[in-house]
Write an enzyme that holds these catalytic residues in place. Structure first.
Site, PDB file in Angstrom:
ATOM      1  N   ASP A  46       0.822  -1.217   0.000  1.00  0.00           N
ATOM      2  CA  ASP A  46       0.000   0.000   0.000  1.00  0.00           C
ATOM      3  C   ASP A  46       0.853   1.263   0.000  1.00  0.00           C
ATOM      4  O   ASP A  46       1.804   1.391   0.775  1.00  0.00           O
ATOM      5  CB  ASP A  46      -0.878   0.015   1.259  1.00  0.00           C
ATOM      6  CG  ASP A  46      -1.721   1.278   1.329  1.00  0.00           C
ATOM      7  OD1 ASP A  46      -2.682   1.376   0.544  1.00  0.00           O
ATOM      8  OD2 ASP A  46      -1.406   2.174   2.136  1.00  0.00           O
TER       9      ASP A  46
ATOM     10  N   TYR B 220       2.102  10.338   0.258  1.00  0.00           N
ATOM     11  CA  TYR B 220       3.218   9.978   1.133  1.00  0.00           C
ATOM     12  C   TYR B 220       4.535  10.577   0.620  1.00  0.00           C
ATOM     13  O   TYR B 220       4.995  10.279  -0.478  1.00  0.00           O
ATOM     14  CB  TYR B 220       3.353   8.454   1.267  1.00  0.00           C
ATOM     15  CG  TYR B 220       2.117   7.773   1.857  1.00  0.00           C
ATOM     16  CD1 TYR B 220       1.124   8.508   2.511  1.00  0.00           C
ATOM     17  CD2 TYR B 220       1.938   6.402   1.752  1.00  0.00           C
ATOM     18  CE1 TYR B 220      -0.002   7.890   3.043  1.00  0.00           C
ATOM     19  CE2 TYR B 220       0.815   5.770   2.292  1.00  0.00           C
ATOM     20  CZ  TYR B 220      -0.151   6.534   2.925  1.00  0.00           C
ATOM     21  OH  TYR B 220      -1.268   5.922   3.451  1.00  0.00           O
TER      22      TYR B 220
ATOM     23  N   HIS C 132      -8.458   8.582  -1.387  1.00  0.00           N
ATOM     24  CA  HIS C 132      -7.811   8.523  -0.068  1.00  0.00           C
ATOM     25  C   HIS C 132      -8.773   8.818   1.091  1.00  0.00           C
ATOM     26  O   HIS C 132      -8.683   8.226   2.147  1.00  0.00           O
ATOM     27  CB  HIS C 132      -6.619   9.486  -0.039  1.00  0.00           C
ATOM     28  CG  HIS C 132      -5.543   9.085   0.906  1.00  0.00           C
ATOM     29  ND1 HIS C 132      -4.216   9.323   0.685  1.00  0.00           N
ATOM     30  CD2 HIS C 132      -5.571   8.477   2.111  1.00  0.00           C
ATOM     31  CE1 HIS C 132      -3.493   8.873   1.702  1.00  0.00           C
ATOM     32  NE2 HIS C 132      -4.301   8.359   2.578  1.00  0.00           N
TER      33      HIS C 132
ATOM     34  N   SER D  36     -11.177   4.884   0.654  1.00  0.00           N
ATOM     35  CA  SER D  36     -10.529   4.795   1.961  1.00  0.00           C
ATOM     36  C   SER D  36     -11.199   5.794   2.888  1.00  0.00           C
ATOM     37  O   SER D  36     -11.626   6.875   2.449  1.00  0.00           O
ATOM     38  CB  SER D  36      -9.034   5.113   1.809  1.00  0.00           C
ATOM     39  OG  SER D  36      -8.400   5.075   3.060  1.00  0.00           O
ATOM     40  N   ASN D  37     -11.302   5.435   4.149  1.00  0.00           N
ATOM     41  CA  ASN D  37     -11.904   6.315   5.167  1.00  0.00           C
ATOM     42  C   ASN D  37     -13.362   6.649   4.868  1.00  0.00           C
ATOM     43  O   ASN D  37     -13.827   7.752   5.184  1.00  0.00           O
ATOM     44  CB  ASN D  37     -11.076   7.604   5.312  1.00  0.00           C
ATOM     45  CG  ASN D  37      -9.665   7.330   5.787  1.00  0.00           C
ATOM     46  OD1 ASN D  37      -9.474   6.799   6.881  1.00  0.00           O
ATOM     47  ND2 ASN D  37      -8.666   7.661   4.983  1.00  0.00           N
TER      48      ASN D  37
ATOM     49  N   GLN E 203     -10.397   1.070   2.587  1.00  0.00           N
ATOM     50  CA  GLN E 203      -9.248   1.018   3.522  1.00  0.00           C
ATOM     51  C   GLN E 203      -9.572   1.900   4.727  1.00  0.00           C
ATOM     52  O   GLN E 203      -9.828   3.100   4.559  1.00  0.00           O
ATOM     53  CB  GLN E 203      -7.987   1.498   2.810  1.00  0.00           C
ATOM     54  CG  GLN E 203      -6.743   1.300   3.645  1.00  0.00           C
ATOM     55  CD  GLN E 203      -5.473   1.739   2.926  1.00  0.00           C
ATOM     56  OE1 GLN E 203      -4.800   2.671   3.337  1.00  0.00           O
ATOM     57  NE2 GLN E 203      -5.140   1.053   1.840  1.00  0.00           N
TER      58      GLN E 203
ATOM     59  N   PRO F 190      -2.799  -1.180  11.673  1.00  0.00           N
ATOM     60  CA  PRO F 190      -3.326  -2.356  12.381  1.00  0.00           C
ATOM     61  C   PRO F 190      -2.680  -2.554  13.757  1.00  0.00           C
ATOM     62  O   PRO F 190      -3.229  -3.272  14.593  1.00  0.00           O
ATOM     63  CB  PRO F 190      -2.985  -3.520  11.438  1.00  0.00           C
ATOM     64  CG  PRO F 190      -1.825  -3.029  10.652  1.00  0.00           C
ATOM     65  CD  PRO F 190      -2.040  -1.561  10.469  1.00  0.00           C
TER      66      PRO F 190
HETATM   67  P1  NAP Z   1       1.089   0.733  11.863  1.00  0.00           P
HETATM   68  O1  NAP Z   1       1.387  -0.173  10.750  1.00  0.00           O
HETATM   69  O2  NAP Z   1      -0.003   0.377  12.815  1.00  0.00           O
HETATM   70  O3  NAP Z   1       2.386   1.023  12.735  1.00  0.00           O
HETATM   71  C1  NAP Z   1       3.599   1.418  12.161  1.00  0.00           C
HETATM   72  C2  NAP Z   1       4.597   1.664  13.278  1.00  0.00           C
HETATM   73  O4  NAP Z   1       4.812   0.426  13.969  1.00  0.00           O
HETATM   74  C3  NAP Z   1       5.936   2.138  12.789  1.00  0.00           C
HETATM   75  O5  NAP Z   1       6.379   3.090  13.714  1.00  0.00           O
HETATM   76  C4  NAP Z   1       6.796   0.880  12.858  1.00  0.00           C
HETATM   77  O6  NAP Z   1       8.132   1.204  13.163  1.00  0.00           O
HETATM   78  C5  NAP Z   1       6.204   0.158  14.007  1.00  0.00           C
HETATM   79  N1  NAP Z   1       6.360  -1.307  13.899  1.00  0.00           N
HETATM   80  C6  NAP Z   1       5.988  -2.088  12.858  1.00  0.00           C
HETATM   81  N2  NAP Z   1       6.236  -3.394  13.123  1.00  0.00           N
HETATM   82  C7  NAP Z   1       6.794  -3.416  14.356  1.00  0.00           C
HETATM   83  C8  NAP Z   1       7.282  -4.451  15.164  1.00  0.00           C
HETATM   84  N3  NAP Z   1       7.221  -5.729  14.768  1.00  0.00           N
HETATM   85  N4  NAP Z   1       7.788  -4.136  16.381  1.00  0.00           N
HETATM   86  C9  NAP Z   1       7.833  -2.845  16.801  1.00  0.00           C
HETATM   87  N5  NAP Z   1       7.400  -1.821  16.072  1.00  0.00           N
HETATM   88  C10 NAP Z   1       6.867  -2.098  14.854  1.00  0.00           C
HETATM   89  O7  NAP Z   1       0.718   2.200  11.361  1.00  0.00           O
HETATM   90  P2  NAP Z   1       0.636   2.964   9.979  1.00  0.00           P
HETATM   91  O8  NAP Z   1       1.935   3.074   9.302  1.00  0.00           O
HETATM   92  O9  NAP Z   1      -0.120   4.202  10.312  1.00  0.00           O
HETATM   93  O10 NAP Z   1      -0.368   2.083   9.082  1.00  0.00           O
HETATM   94  C11 NAP Z   1       0.084   1.104   8.183  1.00  0.00           C
HETATM   95  C12 NAP Z   1      -0.089   1.545   6.750  1.00  0.00           C
HETATM   96  O11 NAP Z   1      -1.457   1.852   6.475  1.00  0.00           O
HETATM   97  C13 NAP Z   1       0.626   2.854   6.390  1.00  0.00           C
HETATM   98  O12 NAP Z   1       2.007   2.652   6.246  1.00  0.00           O
HETATM   99  C14 NAP Z   1      -0.096   3.250   5.140  1.00  0.00           C
HETATM  100  O13 NAP Z   1       0.383   2.496   4.033  1.00  0.00           O
HETATM  101  C15 NAP Z   1      -1.525   2.883   5.493  1.00  0.00           C
HETATM  102  N6  NAP Z   1      -2.284   4.020   6.057  1.00  0.00           N
HETATM  103  C16 NAP Z   1      -3.381   4.471   5.350  1.00  0.00           C
HETATM  104  C17 NAP Z   1      -4.108   5.541   5.838  1.00  0.00           C
HETATM  105  C18 NAP Z   1      -5.298   6.025   5.056  1.00  0.00           C
HETATM  106  O14 NAP Z   1      -5.813   7.121   5.342  1.00  0.00           O
HETATM  107  N7  NAP Z   1      -5.763   5.278   4.094  1.00  0.00           N
HETATM  108  C19 NAP Z   1      -3.763   6.163   7.052  1.00  0.00           C
HETATM  109  C20 NAP Z   1      -2.673   5.658   7.762  1.00  0.00           C
HETATM  110  C21 NAP Z   1      -1.964   4.583   7.260  1.00  0.00           C
HETATM  111  P3  NAP Z   1       9.337   0.867  12.166  1.00  0.00           P
HETATM  112  O15 NAP Z   1       9.072   1.655  10.941  1.00  0.00           O
HETATM  113  O16 NAP Z   1      10.523   1.295  12.949  1.00  0.00           O
HETATM  114  O17 NAP Z   1       9.321  -0.608  11.894  1.00  0.00           O
END
Ligand code: NAP
Length: 280
Positions: A52, A57, A115, A144-145, A166, A196
């Site tokens: 994704d 970004y 988005h 999304s959203n 999403q 997640p």
């Molecule tokens: P997330 O996946 O819930 O959390 C990411 C954070 O967790 C990062 O700081 C990462 O650090 C850390 N992390 C990941 N695996 C880990 C592990 N095994 N142990 C410890 N820390 C860990 O949050 P997110 O990035 O907000 O969401 C995931 C994806 O969803 C985004 O990257 C994006 O592609 C998408 N997204 C979409 C929207 C939307 O509006 N559609 C909004 C937000 C996000 P490190 O980088 O140091 O591993």
């Protein structure tokens, strides 16, 4: 509960990996570039093939990094990107998609999402998506959203071909279970759970830590395993290094017990009434 398999199914029957990966905040720091590319490539090799990203970004820098990371791996991946709402006019959608394709060094997206809900009429956005489908530049489109009322408006605007929504969904943000997920399941439309692991804001010292300690895994793995058990939901955690990526992949092999699930429900209660869809 029987464990779901490693796939979710799109409305047209195509199966995609239940565990994918996110890219938000990647490609923004030169010093992290190598580790991020290595992490992405490792995740894809481990089967986390729903990837994704978004034009938003890093103002395109993330898609550019991903284009580099996908070298030789593109055919393994179900590639998802998103258009800004203010670019989602009939012509704007096409222009944004062309720019994303160029940065991603590919000729098509597997899924292209709006988005978040904006002010441009949804009819126009849907027309733009349909143009892209006909041109072979995208294989599916979605949103999304979008909460239930917004999904209703999308369908009323002719958007019944929407392939996915999403949304922010994790063990600490269960609002969509009340009405949005049932609405989507009734239409065989999967949810892509973003954040997640709640962008690493899950409370410390909770039942997640207790279960993780007893199993000898991390609480991140337990939180992720919980999302992966929800039917019709795939998850796209973001991990910036190989170790985190491998740990996240292991969540797919964890099957929570009924007792663990009940303890999680007691601490992170399912919704009993409508909660507005949250956005990060
Ligand atoms: P997330 O996946 O819930 O959390 C990411 C954070 O967790 C990062 O700081 C990462 O650090 C850390 N992390 C990941 N695996 C880990 C592990 N095994 N142990 C410890 N820390 C860990 O949050 P997110 O990035 O907000 O969401 C995931 C994806 O969803 C985004 O990257 C994006 O592609 C998408 N997204 C979409 C929207 C939307 O509006 N559609 C909004 C937000 C996000 P490190 O980088 O140091 O591993």
């Amino acid at each position: 509960m029987e464990r779901n398999d490693a796939w979710v199914t799109l409305p047209d029957g195509e199966r995609i990996a239940k565990l994918g990966l996110g890219t938000w905040e990647m490609g923004e720091r030169r010093s992290a570039r190598e580790a991020e590319i290595a992490a992405l490539r490792e995740g894809i090799e481990l089967g986390m093939t729903v990837v994704d990203t978004a034009e938003m970004y890093g103002d395109g820098a993330t898609e550019t990094l991903l284009g580099e990371a996908l070298a030789g791996l593109r055919e393994k991946v179900f590639l998802v990107s998103k258009v800004y709402p203010h670019n989602a006019s009939r012509r704007g959608v096409v222009a944004s998609c062309d720019a994303s394709l160029a940065r991603l060094k590919t000729d098509r997206l597997d899924l292209y999402l709006l988005h978040w809900p904006g002010t441009i009429p949804l009819e126009e956005t849907v027309e733009g998506f349909e143009l892209l489908l006909r041109a072979g530049k995208i294989r599916h489109w979605g949103v999304s959203n979008f909460d239930v009322d917004e999904m209703d408006a999308l369908f009323a605007a002719g958007g019944t071909a929407c392939a996915a929504n999403q949304i922010l969904y994790n063990v600490a943000r269960r609002g969509p279970e009340f009405d949005l997920l049932p609405w989507m399941r009734a239409r065989k439309m999967p949810a892509m759970a973003y954040s997640p692991i709640d962008h690493m804001r899950l409370p410390q010292g909770s039942v997640l830590d207790d279960i993780a300690r007893a199993r000898g895994v991390s609480s991140v793995s337990i939180a992720l395993a919980w999302v992966l058990e929800q039917p019709g939901v795939c998850a796209i955690p973001k991990a910036g290094n190989i170790e985190h990526m491998r740990e996240n992949r292991r969540a797919l092999d964890i099957r929570l017990t009924d007792d663990e699930r009940a303890r999680i429900d007691a601490r992170f209660k399912p919704p009993r009434s409508k909660r507005a869809l949250e956005m990060l």
